[in-house]
Enzyme design. Structure first.
Site, PDB file in Angstrom:
ATOM      1  N   ASP A   1       0.985  -1.267   0.108  1.00  0.00           N
ATOM      2  CA  ASP A   1       0.079   0.029  -0.220  1.00  0.00           C
ATOM      3  C   ASP A   1       0.726   1.193   0.036  1.00  0.00           C
ATOM      4  O   ASP A   1       1.824   1.341   0.582  1.00  0.00           O
ATOM      5  CB  ASP A   1      -0.829   0.035   1.316  1.00  0.00           C
ATOM      6  CG  ASP A   1      -2.058   0.805   1.247  1.00  0.00           C
ATOM      7  OD1 ASP A   1      -2.368   1.596   0.027  1.00  0.00           O
ATOM      8  OD2 ASP A   1      -2.729   1.235   2.034  1.00  0.00           O
TER       9      ASP A   1
ATOM     10  N   ASN B   1     -10.380  -2.846  -5.692  1.00  0.00           N
ATOM     11  CA  ASN B   1      -9.750  -1.907  -6.743  1.00  0.00           C
ATOM     12  C   ASN B   1     -10.288  -1.756  -7.971  1.00  0.00           C
ATOM     13  O   ASN B   1     -10.105  -0.535  -8.692  1.00  0.00           O
ATOM     14  CB  ASN B   1      -8.032  -2.362  -6.940  1.00  0.00           C
ATOM     15  CG  ASN B   1      -7.313  -2.485  -5.710  1.00  0.00           C
ATOM     16  OD1 ASN B   1      -6.343  -2.966  -5.714  1.00  0.00           O
ATOM     17  ND2 ASN B   1      -7.497  -1.449  -4.742  1.00  0.00           N
TER      18      ASN B   1
HETATM   19  C1  FPP Z   1      -1.599   0.155  -3.507  1.00  0.00           C
HETATM   20  O1  FPP Z   1      -1.311   1.672  -3.508  1.00  0.00           O
HETATM   21  C2  FPP Z   1      -1.132  -0.493  -4.599  1.00  0.00           C
HETATM   22  C3  FPP Z   1      -2.183  -1.017  -5.611  1.00  0.00           C
HETATM   23  C4  FPP Z   1      -3.400  -0.928  -5.611  1.00  0.00           C
HETATM   24  C5  FPP Z   1      -1.522  -1.735  -6.839  1.00  0.00           C
HETATM   25  C6  FPP Z   1      -0.185  -2.464  -6.479  1.00  0.00           C
HETATM   26  C7  FPP Z   1       0.618  -2.817  -7.751  1.00  0.00           C
HETATM   27  C8  FPP Z   1       1.736  -2.781  -7.957  1.00  0.00           C
HETATM   28  C9  FPP Z   1       2.575  -2.524  -6.921  1.00  0.00           C
HETATM   29  C10 FPP Z   1       2.220  -2.958  -9.269  1.00  0.00           C
HETATM   30  C11 FPP Z   1       2.396  -4.307  -9.856  1.00  0.00           C
HETATM   31  C12 FPP Z   1       2.972  -5.493  -9.198  1.00  0.00           C
HETATM   32  C13 FPP Z   1       3.335  -6.592  -9.546  1.00  0.00           C
HETATM   33  C14 FPP Z   1       4.189  -7.718  -8.647  1.00  0.00           C
HETATM   34  C15 FPP Z   1       2.778  -7.313 -10.850  1.00  0.00           C
HETATM   35  P1  FPP Z   1      -2.538   2.662  -3.398  1.00  0.00           P
HETATM   36  O2  FPP Z   1      -2.553   3.054  -4.652  1.00  0.00           O
HETATM   37  O3  FPP Z   1      -3.902   2.411  -2.804  1.00  0.00           O
HETATM   38  O4  FPP Z   1      -1.834   3.874  -2.719  1.00  0.00           O
HETATM   39  P2  FPP Z   1      -2.431   5.006  -1.748  1.00  0.00           P
HETATM   40  O5  FPP Z   1      -3.355   4.076  -0.688  1.00  0.00           O
HETATM   41  O6  FPP Z   1      -1.512   5.792  -1.256  1.00  0.00           O
HETATM   42  O7  FPP Z   1      -3.456   5.578  -2.743  1.00  0.00           O
END
Ligand code: FPP
Length: 241
Positions: A8, A56
């Site tokens: 996150d 998501n």
């Molecule tokens: C959370 O940050 C992250 C995600 C919803 C996406 C995770 C994806 C990756 C790390 C890239 C792909 C990885 C692989 C292994 C294929 P957020 O957007 O919820 O952050 P925030 O809470 O600060 O808005």
């Protein structure tokens, strides 16, 4: 050992730098690469990464498509890395409602790495713990099981990856104190480790610190016969009560 990670804080990482959210995901992917390599070097047997949750899907279409594009790029680019490091890739989540090109990409890497005997990386993609349970019950019903007599082991055997042991440790970056529908059934007794550090900033040292702390918790409580004295009945060290 099985470690699960809720990656996150990509969006916040980008915001802090005045960058767009997708830049945070690009850096998040780089962090995921670092952590997969570190985990493999550390001898962790199973690593579950929460890449994309069923929730998501509610995000803006542009962001969802961007993340899916990164996943596709990752799956393609990492095949040689997986072979070199003997890493088997698996999927948890609803494959049926993924777009066909991503589903195909996953099926391909899962197939290509299925005989590799090192660390298993479980990509939770289009994954929700409740959704996994719903699908498990549907599988049970479809198999003709009498659901009025269903047992815990029936349910466990119908999950997405029934042979993968329950996670010992679930890590969450970016300081939120919740598990957000990640490994709902499997994580019932997992130790939790919350770090304030945003996911794109994660390095090998952060993973080592989390695992060390988990091991210390084990050492501290391992010899205690009646854990309820110390924890008010909350199980520690993966003891199942
Ligand atoms: C959370 O940050 C992250 C995600 C919803 C996406 C995770 C994806 C990756 C790390 C890239 C792909 C990885 C692989 C292994 C294929 P957020 O957007 O919820 O952050 P925030 O809470 O600060 O808005």
């Amino acid at each position: 050992m099985h470690v699960g990670i809720i990656m996150d804080g990509n969006g916040r990482w980008a915001r802090q730098r005045g960058a767009i959210r997708t830049q945070g995901h690009t850096e998040g992917l780089k962090a995921a690469r670092r952590i997969v390599k570190a985990a493999s070097d550390m001898g962790i047997q199973h690593l579950s990464l929460y890449v994309f949750s069923t929730e998501n899907r509610k995000r803006a279409a542009g962001e969802v498509n961007f993340i899916m594009g990164l996943v596709k790029q990752y799956l393609r680019a990492e095949l040689p890395f997986c072979r070199e490091n003997n890493i088997r890739v698996r999927h948890a989540g609803d494959a049926k409602s993924l777009s066909p090109d991503i589903a195909m990409e996953i099926a391909n890497v899962v197939e290509e790495t299925k005989a590799l005997s090192g660390m298993q990386v479980i990509l939770a993609l289009n994954y929700g713990g409740r959704d996994e349970l719903v699908r498990a019950f549907r599988r049970l019903a479809a198999s003709g099981k009498d659901l009025t007599a269903v047992t815990e082991s029936d349910i466990a055997a119908s999950l997405d990856n029934p042979d993968v042991p329950d996670p010992d440790l679930i890590i969450r970056s970016a300081g939120e104190y919740r598990t957000s529908n990640f490994l709902l059934w499997e994580g019932a007794y997992s130790e939790l480790y919350i770090s304030a550090k945003l996911w794109p900033d994660w390095t090998r040292e952060d993973l080592e610190k989390a695992v060390d702390e988990y091991r210390n918790r084990d050492r501290r409580f391992g010899g205690v016969g009646d854990s309820s004295v110390h924890t008010g009945g909350i199980p520690v060290n993966g003891e199942k009560q």
